[in-house]
Design a protein around this motif. Structure first.
Motif, PDB file in Angstrom:
ATOM      1  N   GLU A 168       1.024  -1.311  -0.082  1.00  0.00           N
ATOM      2  CA  GLU A 168      -0.041  -0.035  -0.054  1.00  0.00           C
ATOM      3  C   GLU A 168       1.056   1.244   0.067  1.00  0.00           C
ATOM      4  O   GLU A 168       0.734   2.149  -0.725  1.00  0.00           O
ATOM      5  N   SER A 169       1.867   1.268   0.624  1.00  0.00           N
ATOM      6  CA  SER A 169       2.830   2.395   0.869  1.00  0.00           C
ATOM      7  C   SER A 169       3.619   2.746  -0.495  1.00  0.00           C
ATOM      8  O   SER A 169       3.747   3.853  -0.750  1.00  0.00           O
ATOM      9  N   GLN A 170       4.024   1.577  -0.991  1.00  0.00           N
ATOM     10  CA  GLN A 170       4.511   1.684  -2.620  1.00  0.00           C
ATOM     11  C   GLN A 170       3.561   2.374  -3.421  1.00  0.00           C
ATOM     12  O   GLN A 170       3.793   3.212  -4.198  1.00  0.00           O
ATOM     13  N   LEU A 171       2.406   1.901  -3.540  1.00  0.00           N
ATOM     14  CA  LEU A 171       1.188   2.385  -4.374  1.00  0.00           C
ATOM     15  C   LEU A 171       0.800   3.646  -4.084  1.00  0.00           C
ATOM     16  O   LEU A 171       0.687   4.458  -5.236  1.00  0.00           O
ATOM     17  N   ASP A 172       0.933   4.147  -2.917  1.00  0.00           N
ATOM     18  CA  ASP A 172       0.640   5.329  -2.463  1.00  0.00           C
ATOM     19  C   ASP A 172       1.740   6.336  -3.147  1.00  0.00           C
ATOM     20  O   ASP A 172       1.577   7.520  -3.550  1.00  0.00           O
TER      21      ASP A 172
ATOM     22  N   THR B 267      10.701  -6.374   0.745  1.00  0.00           N
ATOM     23  CA  THR B 267      11.114  -6.471   2.155  1.00  0.00           C
ATOM     24  C   THR B 267      10.039  -5.572   3.063  1.00  0.00           C
ATOM     25  O   THR B 267       9.612  -4.888   2.633  1.00  0.00           O
ATOM     26  N   PRO B 268      10.114  -5.975   4.186  1.00  0.00           N
ATOM     27  CA  PRO B 268       9.199  -5.046   5.054  1.00  0.00           C
ATOM     28  C   PRO B 268       9.696  -3.686   5.086  1.00  0.00           C
ATOM     29  O   PRO B 268       9.054  -2.653   4.969  1.00  0.00           O
ATOM     30  N   ALA B 269      10.804  -3.519   4.874  1.00  0.00           N
ATOM     31  CA  ALA B 269      11.459  -2.155   4.740  1.00  0.00           C
ATOM     32  C   ALA B 269      11.246  -1.276   3.686  1.00  0.00           C
ATOM     33  O   ALA B 269      11.073  -0.247   3.753  1.00  0.00           O
ATOM     34  N   THR B 270      10.707  -2.201   2.702  1.00  0.00           N
ATOM     35  CA  THR B 270      10.252  -1.307   1.575  1.00  0.00           C
ATOM     36  C   THR B 270       8.680  -1.515   1.269  1.00  0.00           C
ATOM     37  O   THR B 270       8.170  -1.077   0.026  1.00  0.00           O
ATOM     38  N   GLY B 271       8.041  -1.787   2.390  1.00  0.00           N
ATOM     39  CA  GLY B 271       6.485  -1.999   2.260  1.00  0.00           C
ATOM     40  C   GLY B 271       5.857  -3.134   1.964  1.00  0.00           C
ATOM     41  O   GLY B 271       4.735  -3.154   1.921  1.00  0.00           O
TER      42      GLY B 271
END
Length: 162
Positions: free
Chosen positions: A27-31, A130-134
């Motif tokens: 979701e954070s990458q898409l945002d 990874t979790p670090a990249t969302g």
């Protein structure tokens, strides 16, 4: 059945979010990129059944397919191939030389699809998901852990002046 039309999209990106989410697990990458670049949509009648997002890479002559998806009930019918062909034509007409796309190394279906569209392997980006990249830990695609990203490219030729 109505003919499928591919065209530039100028409407609200929020309306296309469910399609974007088919191709993006973070979701954070898409945002971070939902509002970037331009969108081509495949329509059947008034219905949007697929999309492709083209973004600039910051490198001269290069554009990237950042996100592409076809509604699950319309997959396997050539809609994605039509979207990619339209993106290749648009990018070439704008005098770009390379069209890039990245996908998960674990996603064998996507790798096969893009190679069938004329893309070739370029590089592998290890531990991109990874979790670090969302991305949620322990994600799998077809039984393969989601870890590495594969970059592919399609070299473009300028359209002929007919």
């Amino acid at each position: 059945m109505n003919e499928i039309q591919v065209q530039l999209y100028t409407g609200s990106r929020a309306q296309l979010r469910p399609l974007f989410e088919l191709a993006e697990d973070s979701e954070s990458q898409l945002d971070s990129y939902l509002d970037a670049g331009r969108i081509l949509v495949a329509r059947q009648g008034s219905e949007v059944i697929g999309h492709l997002q083209l973004v600039d890479t910051g490198q001269p002559g290069q554009v990237e397919i950042k996100n592409m998806a076809v509604r699950e009930d319309r997959q396997g019918r050539g809609v994605g191939a039509r979207l990619v062909r339209a993106a290749v034509e648009l990018a070439a007409a704008e005098h770009n030389t390379t069209l890039l796309v990245a996908t998960a190394a674990a996603d064998i279906g996507n790798l096969r699809f893009y190679q069938r569209q004329g893309f070739r392997m370029r590089t592998v980006e290890r531990d991109a998901f990874t979790p670090a990249t969302g991305y949620p830990p322990g994600s799998h695609i077809d039984g393969i852990e989601l870890r590495d990203r594969v970059w592919l490219d399609h070299l473009l030729t300028a359209p002929s002046a007919d």
